[in-house]
Enzyme design. Structure first.
Site, short mmCIF file in Angstrom:
data_model
loop_
_atom_site.label_atom_id
_atom_site.label_comp_id
_atom_site.label_asym_id
_atom_site.label_seq_id
_atom_site.Cartn_x
_atom_site.Cartn_y
_atom_site.Cartn_z
N LYS A 1 0.86 -1.19 0.00
CA LYS A 1 0.00 0.00 0.00
C LYS A 1 0.89 1.24 0.00
O LYS A 1 1.92 1.27 0.69
CB LYS A 1 -0.91 -0.04 1.24
CG LYS A 1 -1.98 1.04 1.30
CD LYS A 1 -2.88 0.85 2.53
CE LYS A 1 -4.02 1.86 2.59
NZ LYS A 1 -4.91 1.63 3.76
N SER B 1 -9.81 1.68 2.60
CA SER B 1 -8.90 2.43 1.77
C SER B 1 -7.82 1.59 1.07
O SER B 1 -7.21 2.06 0.11
CB SER B 1 -8.20 3.52 2.58
OG SER B 1 -7.38 2.93 3.57
N SER C 1 -9.95 -0.64 6.86
CA SER C 1 -9.35 -0.52 5.52
C SER C 1 -8.62 -1.73 4.99
O SER C 1 -8.25 -1.73 3.81
CB SER C 1 -8.41 0.68 5.48
OG SER C 1 -9.16 1.85 5.31
N1 GLN Z 1 -13.21 3.93 5.98
C1 GLN Z 1 -12.66 4.39 7.22
C2 GLN Z 1 -12.29 5.84 7.09
O1 GLN Z 1 -12.64 6.42 6.13
C3 GLN Z 1 -11.49 3.56 7.61
C4 GLN Z 1 -10.26 3.89 6.88
C5 GLN Z 1 -9.09 3.08 7.32
O2 GLN Z 1 -9.22 2.05 7.98
N2 GLN Z 1 -7.93 3.59 7.00
O3 GLN Z 1 -11.70 6.42 7.94
#
Ligand code: GLN
Length: 482
Positions: A81, A156, A180
């Site tokens: 990532k 994400s 994410s």
């Molecule tokens: N979807 C969640 C957010 O927007 C989690 C994102 C993540 O785990 N980095 O914060």
């Protein structure tokens, strides 16, 4: 043998490379051929370096020829990532503010994976600074779900999920602050493990919300996820929150079954799911029961409070963490007559809308006069969630729920409504607030779109989670054969 390279799992491929049946170069070339076909459609990578991958594979083959012992991931193509620092690739967190930035060091996880013999193919797309659930918030491009190119891969860590789902690499790393790793795994039909907070070093992870962030493996199978977990788990003196817990032999434990497990099916999280997702979770519960686990329904109403608490705590931490991007030290610099104008221009032009929204929300929640009403209150709710989990784990070894309330949604479908997007995290956020581990494993589909189920457990219960996930995965494979 080389024809079948793409059918081997990570353990089998690295065994074949170690024995000399397949060279690392052959392995990497097979995956690069797959990248050439899939990437133009899927758009999962922010950077790719085929020549460097071949060169790294040649080095592995030379090491073998010289009689050196190869690591457990020898010749295995991996993707990282793009919020993990790498000296060999730019690291942008999908933000324009870091365009072209090449870190001076590797994240500890990156070093560990490379030291195990894996070959880095490239860096994967994400929502800018990991803020999002669809990868649509990337400052660079939209990644598509390999199961349906009109749909999001989740987020994400959507790029990492899409890379695995389209077999452009065998293993990937993601990060999980509120879901994410698990949510994109669920939407893209792969396995994603969020380890216990502190299990995996965060050194070299571009911080979003430091008290919640955790790095973990994403893979096509539970066994591959377990193998990668063994490589990345363990204490790191460079991360002050890193745990000193011993690393269990995760792969070897997978076959041990679930007979002694008490599993709680979380009714409150079933209620938020679509009928197809709820029914898949129900079938997963029945499968575990058939395999000898003791499954009971449990209501934990506090878990639903995690969502609003998270959307105060995470932006608050983000507003502080992202203060360092000032146009002076890293990446993009805007124009201005004075230092202040320059910083304002850098941050206004460098950050995307969602990141700015969270910086503003977080700054507001922390500001004098509002601190007690928002931040402190959210922290109290966080304690409530943690206590509710502790109580549940005194009666159950594992909890079962949906990973995401729905299957993959259409690109653009939720991007106009941030709150609707935030809601998709309701099942995954609680384990981040408590710091406990959780895994998403594919279990069924709805009209060809994958459904993942989530298993949650108390701190350091990764072995148990992987065993139960493996049992579900094996049961599904047997069903398919019949
Ligand atoms: N979807 C969640 C957010 O927007 C989690 C994102 C993540 O785990 N980095 O914060």
């Amino acid at each position: 043998m080389t024809d079948g390279i793409l059918t081997l799992d990570a353990g089998a491929l690295s065994a074949a490379v170690r024995s000399g049946e397949v060279t690392a170069v052959e392995a990497v070339e097979a995956y690069l051929a797959q990248v050439a076909v899939q990437e133009p459609e899927v758009d999962a990578f922010l950077s790719l370096d085929a020549d460097a991958a071949i060169a790294a594979a040649e080095a592995v083959d030379r090491a073998r020829a010289s009689g050196a012992a190869l690591g457990p991931l020898a010749g295995v193509p991996v993707a990282f990532k793009d919020n993990l620092c790498t000296t060999a690739f730019p690291t942008t967190a999908a933000s324009k503010i870091l365009e072209g930035w090449v870190p001076p060091y590797n994240a500890t996880v990156v070093d560990r994976v490379l030291a195990a013999g894996a070959i880095a193919i490239g860096k994967t797309n994400l929502d800018e600074f990991a803020m999002g659930s669809s990868t649509e918030n990337s400052g660079y491009k939209i990644t598509r779900n390999p199961h349906d190119l009109d749909r999001v891969p989740g987020g994400s860590s959507g790029g990492s999920a899409a890379v695995i789902a389209s077999r452009m690499a065998l293993l990937a790393l993601g990060s999980d602050t509120g879901g994410s790793i698990r949510q994109p795994a669920s939407l893209s039909g792969i396995v994603g493990l969020k380890p216990t907070y502190g299990r995996v070093s965060r050194y070299g992870l571009l911080a979003y919300a430091s008290s919640l962030d955790q790095i973990g493996p994403m893979a096509a199978t539970v066994k591959d996820a377990a193998l990668m977990a063994e490589v990345i788990f363990g204490h790191d003196p460079m991360d002050a929150t890193s745990l000193r817990a011993p690393i269990p032999a995760l792969v070897n434990a997978l076959m041990e079954g679930v007979t002694s497990f008490r599993v709680g099916l979380v009714s409150d999280l079933l209620e938020v799911a679509s009928p197809a997702v709820a029914s898949a979770v129900g079938r997963a519960a029945a499968t575990l029961a058939q395999l000898g686990a003791k499954v009971e329904t449990i209501s934990i109403p506090e878990l639903a409070l995690g969502l609003p608490a998270y959307y105060v705590v995470a932006p608050a931490e983000a507003s502080s963490n992202l203060a360092r991007y000032d146009g002076v030290r890293y990446g993009f610099r805007g124009n201005g007559e004075t230092a202040e104008e320059m910083m304002v221009a850098s941050r206004s032009e460098g950050f995307g809308d969602e990141v700015k929204r969270r910086i503003m929300l977080g700054t507001y929640a922390l500001s004098a006069g509002y601190y007690d009403a928002f931040y402190l209150r959210a922290q109290r709710v966080r304690s409530l969630v943690r206590t509710a989990f502790q109580e549940a784990y005194s009666r159950f070894d594992l909890l079962l729920s949906p990973t995401s309330p729905t299957t993959a949604f259409k690109i653009g479908e939720r991007s106009e409504d941030p709150v609707e997007m935030y809601r998709s995290d309701v099942c995954t956020i609680p384990s981040n607030l408590s710091g406990d581990p959780a895994i998403s494993v594919p279990f069924g589909d709805e009209d060809g779109l994958p459904i993942g189920v989530q298993l949650m457990g108390p701190a350091l219960s990764e072995e148990r989670l992987l065993r139960a996930a493996f049992a579900l995965e094996s049961a599904r494979a047997e069903e398919g054969e019949r």
